[in-house]
Design a protein around this motif. Structure first.
Motif: not given
Length: 222
Positions: A117-130
């Motif tokens: 959620w914090m990342l989405l304030h600055k950029k789109q983030f669509n990567r799936s992480l492990t």
């Protein structure tokens, strides 16, 4: 007429938040202030926030009756059995809380972690992480920081530096980016349902943006 005097005349909306940890607490305390400082906001907001409390226990503690809004903010963490069982336990508690006093109790999750959620304030983030720790690098890049661990990032002074770099406009952008993730997940994955609560197991996925959007719309800010 000062903004303070105007705000005194606005109707106040109280929302009860049960959250996982301090970063969520600090974030929603910050968001409350951002909303209340806007003269154009139709209402003032008061988040009553408790850390590390179950929905059932929170309702019992508040003694609230009626249709007040409660929201449980939590991380999905992973698809490992222990974390899946934890989510089901949270939903079990949500159902019990709702039946206790007929309150409205919603869930606002992030998968894996609130850092999405914090990342989405600055950029789109669509990567799936492990792993949850993989959010550290994109957080550092997005906020121009050099934290060595998520633990360091979550220290109060450090997280305050993150909050100092965002605005209500960034929150609105985060809502839009969260909706894009949800739309993509509907196309790609199977929506899970447990006791009428819905979620995606895959990451990235979240519903925090839906709760934030509801509050901002109620206040006439989007």
């Amino acid at each position: 007429m000062s903004a303070c005097i105007k705000n005194q005349r606005k109707k106040n909306i109280k929302v009860y938040l049960s959250v996982d940890g301090w970063t969520e607490y600090w974030y929603f305390d910050w968001l409350q202030n951002q909303i209340n400082e806007r003269e154009e906001s139709l209402f003032t907001i008061k988040f009553e926030i408790e850390i590390g409390i179950s929905p059932e226990s929170f309702v019992k503690k508040t003694g609230v009756l009626g249709k007040e809004l409660f929201v449980h903010v939590f991380d999905f963490e992973s698809q490992e059995k222990v974390h899946v069982d934890r989510v089901r336990g949270i939903i079990d508690s949500l159902k019990k809380a709702k039946s206790l006093k007929s309150v409205q109790y919603e869930m606002a999750y992030s998968n894996f972690t609130f850092e999405l959620w914090m990342l989405l304030h600055k950029k789109q983030f669509n990567r799936s992480l492990t792993h949850r720790d993989q959010y550290l690098s994109p957080i550092n890049k997005a906020y121009n920081q050099k934290f060595k661990s998520l633990k360091e990032y979550k220290e109060k002074a450090n997280f305050q530096r993150i909050l100092d770099r965002i605005s209500l406009s960034d929150v609105i952008d985060a809502v839009k980016r969260g909706e894009k993730i949800t739309q993509n997940n509907y196309r790609e994955y199977q929506l899970q349902t447990y006791k009428k609560y819905v979620f995606f197991r895959e990451n990235p996925s979240l519903s925090v943006h839906e709760f934030v959007e509801k509050i901002l719309k109620k206040c006439g800010l989007i």
